[in-house]
Write a protein that holds these residues in place. Sequence first.
Motif, PDB file in Angstrom:
ATOM      1  N   PRO A  21       0.839  -1.208   0.000  1.00  0.00           N
ATOM      2  CA  PRO A  21       0.000   0.000   0.000  1.00  0.00           C
ATOM      3  C   PRO A  21       0.871   1.254   0.000  1.00  0.00           C
ATOM      4  CG  PRO A  21       0.109  -0.930   2.189  1.00  0.00           C
ATOM      5  CD  PRO A  21       0.835  -1.886   1.283  1.00  0.00           C
ATOM      6  N   LEU A  22       0.274   2.404  -0.308  1.00  0.00           N
ATOM      7  CA  LEU A  22       1.005   3.665  -0.237  1.00  0.00           C
ATOM      8  C   LEU A  22       1.468   3.899   1.195  1.00  0.00           C
ATOM      9  CD1 LEU A  22      -1.067   6.159  -2.391  1.00  0.00           C
ATOM     10  CD2 LEU A  22       1.134   5.151  -2.934  1.00  0.00           C
ATOM     11  N   LYS A  23       2.667   4.415   1.336  1.00  0.00           N
ATOM     12  CA  LYS A  23       3.209   4.716   2.657  1.00  0.00           C
ATOM     13  C   LYS A  23       3.577   6.194   2.707  1.00  0.00           C
ATOM     14  CE  LYS A  23       5.001   0.133   3.532  1.00  0.00           C
ATOM     15  NZ  LYS A  23       6.140  -0.670   3.889  1.00  0.00           N
ATOM     16  N   TYR A  24       3.480   6.754   3.913  1.00  0.00           N
ATOM     17  CA  TYR A  24       3.767   8.165   4.116  1.00  0.00           C
ATOM     18  C   TYR A  24       4.872   8.310   5.146  1.00  0.00           C
ATOM     19  CZ  TYR A  24      -0.629   8.707   1.693  1.00  0.00           C
ATOM     20  OH  TYR A  24      -1.628   8.644   0.763  1.00  0.00           O
ATOM     21  N   LEU A  25       5.733   9.272   4.930  1.00  0.00           N
ATOM     22  CA  LEU A  25       6.838   9.550   5.822  1.00  0.00           C
ATOM     23  C   LEU A  25       6.596  10.923   6.439  1.00  0.00           C
ATOM     24  CD1 LEU A  25       9.484   8.244   6.665  1.00  0.00           C
ATOM     25  CD2 LEU A  25      10.591   9.405   4.784  1.00  0.00           C
ATOM     26  N   LYS A  26       6.374  10.963   7.759  1.00  0.00           N
ATOM     27  CA  LYS A  26       6.080  12.215   8.455  1.00  0.00           C
ATOM     28  C   LYS A  26       7.345  12.784   9.082  1.00  0.00           C
ATOM     29  CE  LYS A  26       1.431  10.690   9.483  1.00  0.00           C
ATOM     30  NZ  LYS A  26       0.466  10.385  10.543  1.00  0.00           N
ATOM     31  N   LEU A  27       7.470  14.103   9.044  1.00  0.00           N
ATOM     32  CA  LEU A  27       8.633  14.778   9.610  1.00  0.00           C
ATOM     33  C   LEU A  27       8.352  15.166  11.053  1.00  0.00           C
ATOM     34  CD1 LEU A  27       8.912  15.146   6.460  1.00  0.00           C
ATOM     35  CD2 LEU A  27      10.415  17.024   7.040  1.00  0.00           C
ATOM     36  N   ASN A  28       9.174  14.725  11.945  1.00  0.00           N
ATOM     37  CA  ASN A  28       9.043  15.006  13.369  1.00  0.00           C
ATOM     38  C   ASN A  28       9.971  16.162  13.732  1.00  0.00           C
ATOM     39  OD1 ASN A  28       8.541  14.830  16.078  1.00  0.00           O
ATOM     40  ND2 ASN A  28       9.807  13.028  16.403  1.00  0.00           N
ATOM     41  N   LEU A  55       4.985  12.914   3.532  1.00  0.00           N
ATOM     42  CA  LEU A  55       5.274  12.777   2.108  1.00  0.00           C
ATOM     43  C   LEU A  55       5.012  11.338   1.686  1.00  0.00           C
ATOM     44  CD1 LEU A  55       8.679  14.633   2.095  1.00  0.00           C
ATOM     45  CD2 LEU A  55       6.580  15.444   1.043  1.00  0.00           C
ATOM     46  N   THR A  56       4.472  11.170   0.494  1.00  0.00           N
ATOM     47  CA  THR A  56       4.244   9.836  -0.033  1.00  0.00           C
ATOM     48  C   THR A  56       5.574   9.237  -0.484  1.00  0.00           C
ATOM     49  OG1 THR A  56       2.099  10.556  -0.847  1.00  0.00           O
ATOM     50  CG2 THR A  56       2.951   8.495  -1.729  1.00  0.00           C
ATOM     51  N   ILE A  57       5.821   7.997  -0.077  1.00  0.00           N
ATOM     52  CA  ILE A  57       7.015   7.301  -0.555  1.00  0.00           C
ATOM     53  C   ILE A  57       6.807   7.056  -2.049  1.00  0.00           C
ATOM     54  CG2 ILE A  57       8.435   5.227  -0.336  1.00  0.00           C
ATOM     55  CD1 ILE A  57       8.380   6.993   2.193  1.00  0.00           C
ATOM     56  N   PRO A  58       7.761   7.454  -2.899  1.00  0.00           N
ATOM     57  CA  PRO A  58       7.581   7.310  -4.347  1.00  0.00           C
ATOM     58  C   PRO A  58       7.305   5.864  -4.762  1.00  0.00           C
ATOM     59  CG  PRO A  58       9.501   8.650  -3.883  1.00  0.00           C
ATOM     60  CD  PRO A  58       9.041   8.081  -2.576  1.00  0.00           C
TER      61      PRO A  58
END
Length: 75
Positions: A21-28, A55-58
């Motif tokens: 599935p689409l994964k997202y990377l959040k900035l802490n 951000l969506t992982i490409p």
Amino acid sequence: RVNDRNPHLRYFRVLAEPAAPLKYLKLNGIDFTKKYHLLGTDKVYGGDELAYVGLTIPTELNGDFQSYVWHFQEK
């Protein structure tokens, strides 16, 4: 954690998943009140967007042992 006026974000994937599935990377730790320009594009993100949505992982990262880097500049 981000503590820089020009943060960069790195993503590393060791083993690929089939039909992942689409994964997202959040900035802490990013400043919610600032805007950040994604270098090499015309995209500008709010700090709150990067922290809460991420951000969506490409999806073009195919196969094992892939990486991706985002470079931002604070506006």
